[in-house]
Design an enzyme around this catalytic site. Sequence first.
Site, PDB file in Angstrom:
ATOM      1  N   ARG A 194      58.433  21.274  59.942  1.00  0.00           N
ATOM      2  CA  ARG A 194      58.331  20.360  58.802  1.00  0.00           C
ATOM      3  C   ARG A 194      56.887  20.362  58.309  1.00  0.00           C
ATOM      4  NH1 ARG A 194      57.561  14.186  58.617  1.00  0.00           N
ATOM      5  NH2 ARG A 194      57.802  13.821  56.375  1.00  0.00           N
ATOM      6  N   HIS A 246      53.384  14.050  50.693  1.00  0.00           N
ATOM      7  CA  HIS A 246      52.913  13.339  51.892  1.00  0.00           C
ATOM      8  C   HIS A 246      51.530  12.776  51.554  1.00  0.00           C
ATOM      9  CE1 HIS A 246      53.667  13.114  56.481  1.00  0.00           C
ATOM     10  NE2 HIS A 246      52.614  12.351  56.247  1.00  0.00           N
ATOM     11  N   GLU A 249      57.654   8.504  53.583  1.00  0.00           N
ATOM     12  CA  GLU A 249      57.294   7.113  53.818  1.00  0.00           C
ATOM     13  C   GLU A 249      56.732   6.386  52.594  1.00  0.00           C
ATOM     14  OE1 GLU A 249      54.594   7.152  57.170  1.00  0.00           O
ATOM     15  OE2 GLU A 249      56.183   7.665  58.563  1.00  0.00           O
ATOM     16  N   ASN A 272      61.493   8.253  60.419  1.00  0.00           N
ATOM     17  CA  ASN A 272      60.285   8.301  61.255  1.00  0.00           C
ATOM     18  C   ASN A 272      60.204   7.013  62.055  1.00  0.00           C
ATOM     19  OD1 ASN A 272      59.765  10.619  59.826  1.00  0.00           O
ATOM     20  ND2 ASN A 272      57.945   9.835  58.781  1.00  0.00           N
ATOM     21  N   TYR A 274      57.971   5.072  65.296  1.00  0.00           N
ATOM     22  CA  TYR A 274      56.888   5.045  66.289  1.00  0.00           C
ATOM     23  C   TYR A 274      56.940   3.821  67.184  1.00  0.00           C
ATOM     24  CZ  TYR A 274      54.815   8.943  63.823  1.00  0.00           C
ATOM     25  OH  TYR A 274      54.618  10.176  63.280  1.00  0.00           O
ATOM     26  N   GLU A 292      59.952  12.341  62.305  1.00  0.00           N
ATOM     27  CA  GLU A 292      58.700  12.108  63.038  1.00  0.00           C
ATOM     28  C   GLU A 292      58.964  11.148  64.186  1.00  0.00           C
ATOM     29  OE1 GLU A 292      55.242  10.692  60.833  1.00  0.00           O
ATOM     30  OE2 GLU A 292      55.711  12.050  59.186  1.00  0.00           O
TER      31      GLU A 292
HETATM   32  C1  GBH Z   1      53.238   8.476  59.932  1.00  0.00           C
HETATM   33  O1  GBH Z   1      53.069   7.202  59.454  1.00  0.00           O
HETATM   34  C2  GBH Z   1      52.757   9.475  58.939  1.00  0.00           C
HETATM   35  O2  GBH Z   1      53.825  10.050  58.226  1.00  0.00           O
HETATM   36  C3  GBH Z   1      51.902  10.556  59.523  1.00  0.00           C
HETATM   37  O3  GBH Z   1      51.237  11.243  58.506  1.00  0.00           O
HETATM   38  C4  GBH Z   1      50.952   9.953  60.528  1.00  0.00           C
HETATM   39  O4  GBH Z   1      50.010  10.880  61.003  1.00  0.00           O
HETATM   40  C5  GBH Z   1      51.767   9.416  61.657  1.00  0.00           C
HETATM   41  O5  GBH Z   1      52.736   8.537  61.203  1.00  0.00           O
HETATM   42  C6  GBH Z   1      50.956   8.707  62.720  1.00  0.00           C
HETATM   43  O6  GBH Z   1      50.347   7.571  62.198  1.00  0.00           O
HETATM   44  O7  GBH Z   1      50.700  -2.196  63.260  1.00  0.00           O
HETATM   45  O8  GBH Z   1      52.053  -2.002  65.267  1.00  0.00           O
HETATM   46  O9  GBH Z   1      53.031  -2.797  63.203  1.00  0.00           O
HETATM   47  C7  GBH Z   1      53.477   6.175  60.312  1.00  0.00           C
HETATM   48  C8  GBH Z   1      53.239   4.858  59.658  1.00  0.00           C
HETATM   49  C9  GBH Z   1      53.347   3.639  61.752  1.00  0.00           C
HETATM   50  C10 GBH Z   1      53.085   2.556  59.611  1.00  0.00           C
HETATM   51  C11 GBH Z   1      53.589   2.277  62.369  1.00  0.00           C
HETATM   52  C12 GBH Z   1      53.339   1.240  60.240  1.00  0.00           C
HETATM   53  C13 GBH Z   1      53.144  -0.089  62.159  1.00  0.00           C
HETATM   54  C14 GBH Z   1      52.378  -0.265  63.427  1.00  0.00           C
HETATM   55  N1  GBH Z   1      53.640   3.666  60.361  1.00  0.00           N
HETATM   56  N2  GBH Z   1      52.935   1.253  61.607  1.00  0.00           N
HETATM   57  S1  GBH Z   1      52.031  -1.930  63.804  1.00  0.00           S
END
Ligand code: GBH
Length: 441
Positions: A81, A124, A169, A295, A297, A351
Amino acid sequence: VKLTLPAQSEMLSKDFIYGVATASFQIEGGKDSRLPCIWDTFCNTANKIADGSNGEIACDHFTRWQDDIELIDSLGVDAYRLSISWPRVINESGEINQTGVNYYLNILKHLESNNIKAFVTLYHWDLPQHLEDKGGWLNRETAFKFRDYVDLISKAFSNKVHAYATLNEPFCSAFLGYEVGVHAPGIVGKEFGKKAAHHLLLAHGLAMKVLAINSPNSLNGIVLNFTPCYPESKSLEDIKATTFADDYFNQWYIKPLFDGKYPHILSQLPAEHQPVIHDGDMEIIAHKMDFLGVNFYTRAIYRADADEHFIQITPPEPRTDIGWEIYPKAFTELLVSLNERYRLPPIYITENGAAMADEIIDGVVNDQDRVDYYQQHLNAVNDAIEQGVSVKGYFAWSLMDNFEWAEGYLKRFGIVHVDYETQIRTIKNSGIAYKALITSR
Ligand code: GBH
């Protein structure tokens, strides 16, 4: 080191797609051969990037792309990707920049000859600066500029792309870029975020229509990020606050795509914070899609607040090096709840990954915490599949350490380590473990 899945898991089928992901601004460098974008400007503004760095060189992928494709191939993945830098392929008058297009055509050709499927993200976050100078995503015209760019680039790429994602996003572009201002272009104000979001979603819908004509054989869709919201307590106030936050951050970007409307909290927002919606916009936005990119995290925890509807509290441990809680259960619950709420096309996890403070010792990066993160989150996806969610692929974020936006080069998300002095790439133990999983099928 290895990653494993239960023996009967659908994720062990050869049809399940495993990949690695990157984004143009985060890896390419090669700044002199493209137009400036909003991230160049943002990096040149004092105190915006944690280490004062920029994307001028990054991983120097612009010159090292051939070696990097070999690296991708050596990981045994099915797909890569990548994102296209709009300011590299379109000039200021809106015409194709053939040199920039050729750069990507070469990459696509090499992927094809290595049997690696190309998942192309068309935006992006690297908006051409000259469009920001005319208002960027606050200007409705930008949506039509995006459509024109997508028209030209999808014709130029003809049949070489397996899947197109219009946007990565839109939440981040709109909220982080035009409401809290921690991302480019750094605009601050509650009256801006939802207006930018509407133009981004409109851009997506206009582009979907173009892709359906120019590229009917690719999978065409979008990539959304989700940070599932959990209440701090079982009190009615906290639960209500959490639902509001979820509508504001998550459902805002998916509901219009599948239901053709914004969450009902729209009418609770002050009039000057609301987007300007023209007749027909919501139908354009709700264009049928072939896939949804998800995505994931982390999750977020909220508490009720008298003035602000909600406040986010500091999450408990364990947390990654960027402070995000490790809570894989939210991944399963997210996928299951999206599947219940919307009539979804197949999902690709576009992601998932973790920032860790990695060290090379004797040529080895023993990133066991990242291996554990991947293990837990692959299991979480498998759990969702077992509960009936259609997930067809998974991409690790990221192929290699790169420019982590406002964090600069301080946070490392790669399954491959990058030494920014020498540009030497070293596969981390997480990369070795990921490869072992993929090749074990
Ligand atoms: C992605 O964004 C992006 O697409 C990528 O480019 C980037 O490198 C990657 O993630 C890593 O950051 O403050 O605990 O509530 C992720 C964006 C991640 C935004 C989690 C909101 C909330 C964390 N999101 N974040 S918190």
